[in-house]
Design an enzyme around this catalytic site. Structure first.
Site, PDB file in Angstrom:
ATOM      1  N   ASP A  82      26.331  26.057  -1.613  1.00 26.07           N
ATOM      2  CA  ASP A  82      26.654  25.269  -0.896  1.00 26.07           C
ATOM      3  C   ASP A  82      28.019  24.436  -1.515  1.00 26.07           C
ATOM      4  O   ASP A  82      27.857  24.175  -2.758  1.00 26.07           O
ATOM      5  CB  ASP A  82      25.591  24.299  -0.707  1.00 26.07           C
ATOM      6  N   ASN A 230      21.768  22.422   7.610  1.00 25.38           N
ATOM      7  CA  ASN A 230      21.506  22.139   6.275  1.00 25.38           C
ATOM      8  C   ASN A 230      20.610  20.957   5.813  1.00 25.38           C
ATOM      9  O   ASN A 230      20.776  19.816   6.443  1.00 25.38           O
ATOM     10  CB  ASN A 230      22.792  21.863   5.422  1.00 25.38           C
TER      11      ASN A 230
HETATM   12 ZN   LIG Z   1      27.282  19.660   3.036  1.00 29.65          ZN
END
Ligand SMILES: [Zn+2]
Length: 280
Positions: A82, A230
């Protein structure tokens, strides 16, 4: 199963208007909770880490934990980087065995962002690893730069079209009103803008900063091409809260085989709720 890439899972989710949950995987307990939650719903899942997480866990442990999780799991599991902040960080993850990467050049000019992402897609595609990238500024609630309300930080659909065409990315993270961290007030997602981005991208879109976004808004985004969502802040907060509460209530408890259990159980329930929210 071995670790899989995010290619097929995001493609199927995108085509069928549901989304895959991507969860911040900070340690063994959290990883086990993420897998157990996903298994309970029967959905593929993405374990994701920033570079600071894999440096904390240390790369050999990170890869071994994710691989063990994937091998034990009854559902497909991917390991995703990420907000990879540089080409070097991405290549470190590619060589170590990550099966999906994000390169974040959102602080760069459009030209420089495109050049950096292109370099990453070239390197990743030879390994069959899909690439996510961001345009616009999603920012974090704690920063001054937050895309929640500032139009100037939102993703421009025309720039997005060019960015996607010239970089060859596999999934796209637009700035359309979410931010990282704990929202101080309810975020207002820009669905008109998301619709325009969807029309020019035709790629699975990624919602960052979904912790604290109301269920209805998350679900609505699935009709606009969002196929990866997310979550990290809510998991960290709940894990810490449960652990703190247990240790305060049981001040003499020193056995990690006991005091982690309530936190892990609570996370399993949270992950189940989040994944259920992303189903069709
Ligand atoms: Zn992010």
């Amino acid at each position: 199963m071995t670790l899989v890439t995010t290619k097929e899972m995001l493609k199927d989710a995108h085509q069928n208007h549901y989304a895959i949950g991507a969860f911040g995987a900070h340690n063994l307990e959290i990883i086990k909770a993420i897998i157990a939650g996903a298994e309970a719903i029967g959905s593929p899942v993405i374990l994701q880490t920033t570079s600071s997480t894999y440096r904390y866990v240390e790369m050999p442990y990170m890869i071994a934990l994710a691989k063990a999780a994937a091998e034990q799991a009854k559902i497909p599991v991917a390991l995703h980087l990420d907000h990879g902040e540089s080409f070097q960080v991405v290549t470190e993850c590619l060589s170590a065995g990550y099966t999906s990467v994000m390169i974040d050049g959102s602080k760069l000019s459009l030209e420089d962002n495109i050049a950096l992402v292109r370099k990453v897609t070239d390197a990743a595609s030879s390994l069959g690893v899909p690439v996510e990238a961001e345009l616009g500024t999603i920012g974090s609630v704690e920063d001054d730069l937050v895309s929640m309300e500032d139009q100037a930080l939102f993703t421009d659909p025309l720039m997005a079209e060019r960015f996607i065409r010239e970089t060859g990315i596999d999934s796209f993270a637009p700035a359309f009103g979410t931010a990282h961290g704990n929202y101080k007030k309810e975020p207002k997602l820009q669905f008109d803008l998301l619709g325009k981005i969807q029309a020019v991208s035709n790629l699975p879109l990624v919602m960052h900063g979904a912790s604290g976004v109301p269920k209805e808004s998350v679900r609505k985004s699935l009709d606009y091409g969002v196929a990866k969502v997310n979550f990290s802040t809510e998991l960290k907060d709940l894990f810490a809260e449960e652990l703190r509460a247990y240790l305060i209530a049981n001040p003499k408890e020193s056995d990690p085989r006991k005091y982690f259990i309530p936190a892990r159980e609570a996370l399993i329930e949270l992950v189940k709720t989040k994944i259920a929210m992303l189903q069709k």
